[in-house]
Design a protein around this motif. Structure first.
Motif, PDB file in Angstrom:
ATOM      1  N   ASP A 189       0.828  -1.196   0.000  1.00 45.31           N
ATOM      2  CA  ASP A 189       0.000   0.000   0.000  1.00 45.31           C
ATOM      3  C   ASP A 189       0.870   1.257   0.000  1.00 45.31           C
ATOM      4  O   ASP A 189       0.603   2.219  -0.713  1.00 45.31           O
ATOM      5  CB  ASP A 189      -0.899   0.004   1.245  1.00 45.31           C
ATOM      6  N   ALA A 190       1.925   1.194   0.816  1.00 45.07           N
ATOM      7  CA  ALA A 190       2.800   2.363   0.946  1.00 45.07           C
ATOM      8  C   ALA A 190       3.460   2.703  -0.376  1.00 45.07           C
ATOM      9  O   ALA A 190       3.601   3.878  -0.729  1.00 45.07           O
ATOM     10  CB  ALA A 190       3.855   2.105   2.010  1.00 45.07           C
ATOM     11  N   ALA A 191       3.855   1.666  -1.121  1.00 46.01           N
ATOM     12  CA  ALA A 191       4.555   1.893  -2.387  1.00 46.01           C
ATOM     13  C   ALA A 191       3.674   2.702  -3.338  1.00 46.01           C
ATOM     14  O   ALA A 191       4.150   3.604  -4.021  1.00 46.01           O
ATOM     15  CB  ALA A 191       4.947   0.559  -3.021  1.00 46.01           C
ATOM     16  N   VAL A 192       2.377   2.387  -3.357  1.00 43.83           N
ATOM     17  CA  VAL A 192       1.479   3.147  -4.228  1.00 43.83           C
ATOM     18  C   VAL A 192       1.277   4.547  -3.655  1.00 43.83           C
ATOM     19  O   VAL A 192       1.276   5.538  -4.380  1.00 43.83           O
ATOM     20  CB  VAL A 192       0.138   2.410  -4.407  1.00 43.83           C
ATOM     21  N   ALA A 193       1.158   4.611  -2.318  1.00 44.69           N
ATOM     22  CA  ALA A 193       0.885   5.900  -1.668  1.00 44.69           C
ATOM     23  C   ALA A 193       2.019   6.896  -1.892  1.00 44.69           C
ATOM     24  O   ALA A 193       1.772   8.079  -2.089  1.00 44.69           O
ATOM     25  CB  ALA A 193       0.642   5.699  -0.173  1.00 44.69           C
ATOM     26  N   VAL A 194       3.250   6.422  -1.839  1.00 46.02           N
ATOM     27  CA  VAL A 194       4.370   7.362  -1.994  1.00 46.02           C
ATOM     28  C   VAL A 194       4.965   7.280  -3.402  1.00 46.02           C
ATOM     29  O   VAL A 194       6.014   7.836  -3.666  1.00 46.02           O
ATOM     30  CB  VAL A 194       5.479   7.141  -0.934  1.00 46.02           C
ATOM     31  N   ASP A 195       4.272   6.568  -4.278  1.00 45.60           N
ATOM     32  CA  ASP A 195       4.674   6.444  -5.672  1.00 45.60           C
ATOM     33  C   ASP A 195       6.111   5.927  -5.799  1.00 45.60           C
ATOM     34  O   ASP A 195       6.974   6.569  -6.388  1.00 45.60           O
ATOM     35  CB  ASP A 195       4.531   7.796  -6.392  1.00 45.60           C
TER      36      ASP A 195
END
Lengths: 799, 355
Positions: A189-195
């Protein structure tokens, strides 16, 4: 549910260079709320690794010793009470300026250079709890012996030596996302959130590896309970159960978990990684090498890992062997079947249990655990082989075992969830033009498999989101949050105004409150829930009130059918501090109805307590009711109240609207004043506003001003005490047509007035619609008035 | 005759000159200008004269009258002004005496907040609607996409109605004290009056009692349903409310969250006034907020299943909803620093009359 997540760990899976604060901000805006960020280098600031060179007894204290500690550049004296202190021990030294928790207490304090009982002490040799690592095993009065954990030289910084140069996020995970309770899920999730790019890292080999299959089985698994959807077990032989390596202990500790032994730690570590709870049994404790998943027997008891004895029943599921139960499924293992230092063969369990069964079971036996918290959110059976493979991999690596058997009982394999998806729907609900490609990119990066169909898309839900995603609308949320709510414009609705109007009763209720505040009354807000004692004290049968099935305490058990008991309670509490006041409450009362929800009637109670002049208080309260009625366009009538229990008979009226009794105004009967412990008289009006709302109107009618002068004459009449003013007034008004009004100017008893009599000064208003009255006309009328008063009410004119 | 008149004039003017007080002024007026005064007497004497003499004397008499009257007016002005100056010099008030408060009552803080909140939403077209506080679990849960046995229903720690060990049930399930004002959502939609812009403010009940949680508290629920209602409009409404209620310098944010009855769901945060949104104060972390933000409450787009439960086609209609605690919202702004929320409902007049 909150978790503590290590930034270093997350960064193994998310390629980001953001500062912790930037990461926390972006992550909170698009994923889950980061509630705090802790920099461990700050927690361990001014702390170094020390090596104890020599130890001497403290000259002035039996229990203290003075250690000479090598802290790198120099050797310093440190007074220490640790019972396990030994020469050459590697210890954690907090130097002056560092922040520690004394004896693991709640508050952090800054250490200063000091002398303890006359001996200089440069800092402190710490126990783990004193640096916030409460879960490290350490005896009472012992200090943390780091000798076997690390080999960093004296003077090394603690954060670096313990490999704790990390940042810990405290994150609130919403209940629909148990996948994010694991680092892998959180990182995805974090990877998508922080691109940033997401990678499974070391975990990749595990996820793609199938567990070996074995043709002959070391153990048998019998699944006799449908509430277990899938059960997998792996048997690892030849393990040595010691402590787990520091890197693993450290990750458990920083997540708030307690390291136990390498096998238990592996189970917990896999749960941290994947959000899939695991359990490990000592194979020796499993009778006849048979695992049975079944409902607990009635009256069955099991001693749990935490020492508590759970009393079970068939609503609870257990993991048992051929003879006895071993664990409460998904909640907690049994004390006797767990792994110990003597264990050589372990059985790792990875299972899927029904969420509701776990939730109810946990409540029923009053046992909570990290495992239960995850299971009750709903987990996927597809995670089991991966979790099990990971546990086996770690066990082989860290405990030296060999996999000898894998059993998988999975009678009804789940099919992946697939939903149609139309990007136009998402755009419509969000109100922002987010391109198809961007929407699909977001879904894909979150692990959804998006396939193009003729006019729309078909989206396959990854196993770790199976419970959460229920339909197409859920994709909108994924897209909206990752696009970023902060990137969307704020637009005031420009569409049609609503079809409905304000609820009139609410408007009138607010109007009434403001009217009363303007008239000098202060507002109470009492609990709608009252006690049986409150009701009975006011002679209301609890049967006439709505009872709570599950009250929180004995003082809130019923929904009040009248506001008066709460009002009397409030008055009783106030009288010591405020001996008289005008007060009110306007709230709904709840009138029970058979087989239906109650009728909720807005009711008003207002009045004065600490009354010293009953007559004047009564007149003022009546005046408020009359003025209220006049202002809201209704006509109320007042009649002497019939004999009744709640009110003082001689001093009470009933209030009637349109032929229906809507309230009472008068003095609270002595019995109730006394039973509520109130010292001085209370006058109240209780009005059922619900009966009035529909007739209330802001009706302001204009009355033409008199064209000719109005004359008023005051006369004092001596009458019997019990002669009502209404009688006097009707005599005066009836005397001549020129009389247009008759008011009370003064009521007087006392000097000059015989007992049993009162002097009533009435103001008589005279007016003719067509001329100015002559003084002769006025005198004539007054003569008639006086004669009539004498005749009809035995009135004697005074003075 | 003429001489007598002239003499009267001379005498009157001399007397007027000596007048000092209001009493003397009145005496002089009666003496010379009264109904039975000296001038009136002299005028009476005129009547006895013959026509020619009367004409001549009359002219003089009129002059004398005008002169005396003018002199009297000047004297009156002089004396009144003197008397006023005298009063100013003499009369005195202890202006340090405390004021006496007007005998007005005090609306409870919660009523004041409800009034203000409904007023702000009224500006953007939201109307107040009334819904039960004791309701069917169908409206409190079931119709809000929380089927029976759903764990979400545990979170609300609900009070049930019932007696003698049995939960009261009826046509639409169990009877509960509604744990949130969201029970008004499907009830409002069911009315079939579209579009909807509703504010429902009422009492809610949860099985909890602590310094931060009351078993009885108030919520306000906003619901907007129409064709093409969007997230950006919820954001607009939220912004408008926050800037009106908390002040134009407060920042807002929507943060993803999870509720069963909205999709997408989020929580609405406002920037903390104590640390000005930084999360830090002089001696470390701000104790009031989480990283500079305060959580106001939950919100989201109405879940299609909720619209369906109300009889609407979710392909045709969309909506948003939010539900926030009145007490929480009020305490976040007021700076009244009530440590213990229970203070609000102790009904202590020493507290209540401060507001």
């Amino acid at each position: 549910m909150n978790i503590l997540a290590s930034y270093n760990w997350l960064k193994e899976h998310v390629k980001t260079k953001l500062s912790a604060e930037e990461f926390a901000k972006e992550f909170s805006l698009r994923s889950m709320s980061v509630e705090s960020v802790e920099h461990l280098d700050q927690r361990f600031a001014n702390m170094v690794i020390g090596v104890v060179k020599s130890i001497a007894q403290h000259p002035n204290a039996d229990r203290l010793r003075v250690a000479t500690v090598d802290i790198g550049e120099k050797e310093v004296p440190i007074v220490c009470g640790g019972t396990n202190l030994a020469e050459n021990m590697r210890v954690l030294v907090a130097l002056p300026g560092s922040r520690v928790r004394w004896h693991g207490g709640a508050d952090w304090t800054t250490l200063e250079k000091t002398s303890i009982r006359g001996v200089e002490s440069i800092g402190m040799i710490c126990a783990p709890s004193e640096v916030g690592l409460d879960k490290v095993a350490c005896g009472d009065h012992e200090i943390w012996d780091l000798t076997s954990i690390i080999d960093a030289p004296a003077g090394a910084s603690v954060a670096a030596a313990l490999d704790c140069d990390d940042i810990i996020f405290d994150i609130e995970i919403t209940t629909n996302r148990p996948d994010a309770m694991g680092m892998i899920g959180l990182a995805r999730d974090a990877a998508v959130a922080v691109d940033a790019e997401f990678s499974l890292g070391k975990f990749e080999s595990v996820e793609s590896r199938a567990l070996e299959s074995f043709s002959s089985h070391r153990i048998t698994v019998k699944k006799d309970d449908d509430r277990c959807g899938r059960y997998m077990a792996a048997v690892v032989e030849g393990v040595t159960v010691g402590e787990s390596p520091w890197w693993m202990q450290k990750r458990l500790l920083l997540a708030g978990l307690k390291p136990i032994n390498v096998i238990v730690d592996i189970s917990n570590y896999v749960a941290l990684e994947l959000g899939q709870p695991m359990h490990a049994f000592d194979a020796e404790t499993i009778a006849k090498d048979t695992i049975v998943i079944r409902p607990a027997k009635k009256g069955e008891k099991l001693t749990l890992l935490d020492g508590k004895i759970a009393e079970l029943n068939p609503s609870i599921m257990v993991i048992a062997d051929a003879e006895k139960s071993l664990a409460v499924a998904g909640i907690m293992g049994g004390k006797d079947s767990g792994t110990t230092a003597h264990t050589t063969t372990v059985v790792f369990e990875a299972a899927m249990f029904d969420a509701l069964t776990i939730r109810r079971g946990s409540r029923a036996i009053d046992v909570a655990s990290d495992s239960q918290l995850l299971f009750e959110k709903g987990l996927s059976p597809s995670a089991l082989p991966i979790a099990l493979a990971r546990a086996v991999e770690l066990a082989t690596e860290l405990a030296g075992g060999t996999l000898v058997d894998v059993v998988d009982v999975y009678p009804e394999p789940r099919k992946p969830k697939v939903f149609a998806f139309n990007p136009e729907q998402a755009r419509k609900r969000i109100g922002v033009d987010i391109a198809d490609a961007q929407q699909i990119d977001i879904l894909t990066r979150l692990g959804f498999d998006v396939a193009k169909k003729k006019s729309a898309y078909s989206v396959t839900v990854p196993y770790w989101r199976e419970d959460d995603i229920e339909g197409e609308v859920d994709f909108t949320e994924e897209i909206a949050r990752m696009y970023g709510y902060h990137n969307m414009p704020a637009v005031l609705p420009a569409s049609r105004p609503p079809a409905a109007f304000d609820d009139a009763s609410l408007d009138w209720a607010m109007w009434t409150k403001k009217f009363l505040a303007g008239a000098g009354f202060s507002e109470f807000f009492s609990n709608s829930m009252v006690s049986v004692a409150d009701l009975e004290m006011y002679a209301v049968s609890p049967k006439d009130a709505l009872a709570l099935y599950n009250p929180l305490s004995a003082d809130i058990t019923h929904m009040r059918p009248t506001l008066v008991p709460s009002m009397l309670r409030a008055i009783e509490r106030n009288q010591a501090f405020t001996n008289t006041a005008n007060v009110f409450e306007l709230a709904r009362v709840y009138v029970p109805r058979e087989g239906d929800i109650p009728e909720e009637r807005m009711t008003l109670v207002f009045g004065e307590y600490g009354v010293t002049n009953a007559e004047s208080t009564f007149m003022q309260l009546r005046g408020v009711v009359e003025y209220f009625a006049a202002k809201s366009g209704i006509t109320l009538t007042f009649d002497r109240a019939p004999k009744n229990d709640h009110w003082h008979d001689g001093r009470t009226v009933t209030i009637t609207f349109d032929g229906v009794t809507v309230g009472t105004l008068g003095q609270v009967a002595d019995d109730f004043q006394n039973s509520f412990g109130i010292h001085r008289p209370v006058f109240l009006a209780e009005i059922d506003l619900e009966a009035l709302f529909s007739s209330m109107k802001h009706a302001h009618r204009y009355q033409a001003l008199p064209a000719f002068p109005v004359v008023t004459r005051d006369i004092a009449v001596l009458v019997d005490e019990k002669t009502e003013f209404e009688k006097i007034s009707s005599v005066v008004r009836g005397a001549k047509s020129l009389v247009t009004d008759c008011r009370v100017v003064e009521l007087y008893r006392g000097e000059g007035i015989p007992s049993g009599k009162k002097s009533v000064t009435v103001g008589v208003t005279l007016m003719a619609p067509d001329r100015t009255l002559t003084s002769q006309e006025v005198d004539d009328v007054m003569t008639t008035v006086i004669r009539e008063l004498a005749l009809r009410v035995d009135g004697v004119i005074r003075g | 005759m003429q001489d007598a008149l002239i003499q009267l004039q001379t005498e009157a003017l001399a007397v007027f000159l000596k007048v000092k007080t209001l009493d003397e002024l009145e005496a002089a007026r009666v003496e010379y200008l009264g109904r039975k005064g000296r001038l009136a007497e002299a005028m009476k004497d005129l009547a006895a004269l013959d026509a020619d003499a009367k004409r001549e004397a009359g002219k003089i008499a009129n002059d004398v009258k005008r002169t005396i009257e003018a002199s009297f007016q000047a004297t009156e002005a002089r004396v009144v002004a003197g008397a006023a100056a005298e009063r100013k010099a003499q009369e005195w008030l202890d202006v340090s005496l405390p004021g006496i408060a007007p005998a007005v009552g005090h609306l409870h803080l919660t009523t004041q907040a409800i009034d203000e909140i409904s007023g702000i939403f009224a500006h953007i077209g939201f109307v107040r609607s009334r819904h039960p506080e004791v309701d069917w679990d169908y409206y409190a849960f079931e119709s809000l996409n929380m089927p029976k046995e759903h764990p979400a229903r545990d979170e609300w720690e609900t009070f049930f109605i019932g007696d003698e060990g049995e939960v009261a049930t009826g046509e639409k399930g169990k009877i509960v004290l509604t744990p949130h004002t969201s029970n008004g959502q499907v009830r409002e939609i069911e009315k079939g009056e579209l579009p909807i812009r509703m504010i429902n403010i009422g009492k809610c009940y949860r099985r909890q009692a602590s310094a931060r949680h009351l078993p009885m508290f108030h919520q306000f629920e906003g619901l907007m349903v129409d064709k093409n209602v969007t997230v950006t409009e919820l954001k607009g409404v939220f912004d408008y409310f926050v800037k009106r209620y908390f002040g134009p310098d407060r920042a807002t944010r929507l943060r993803p969250y999870h509720f069963r009855f909205t999709e997408p769901s989020f929580e609405l945060d406002i920037s903390c006034a104590v640390c000005e949104g930084t999360g830090k104060i002089e001696n470390g972390k701000c104790k009031l907020c989480k990283g500079g933000w305060l959580e106001l409450g939950g919100a989201g787009m109405v879940h299609p299943n909720v619209l369906k439960a109300g009889g609407l086609n979710p392909d045709e209609y969309t909506g948003f909803a939010f539900g926030w605690g009145v007490e929480r919202t009020m305490m976040m702004r007021s700076g009244i620093n009530i440590d213990d929320i229970r203070t609000l409902y102790k009904n202590d007049l020493r507290f209540l009359t401060q507001f």
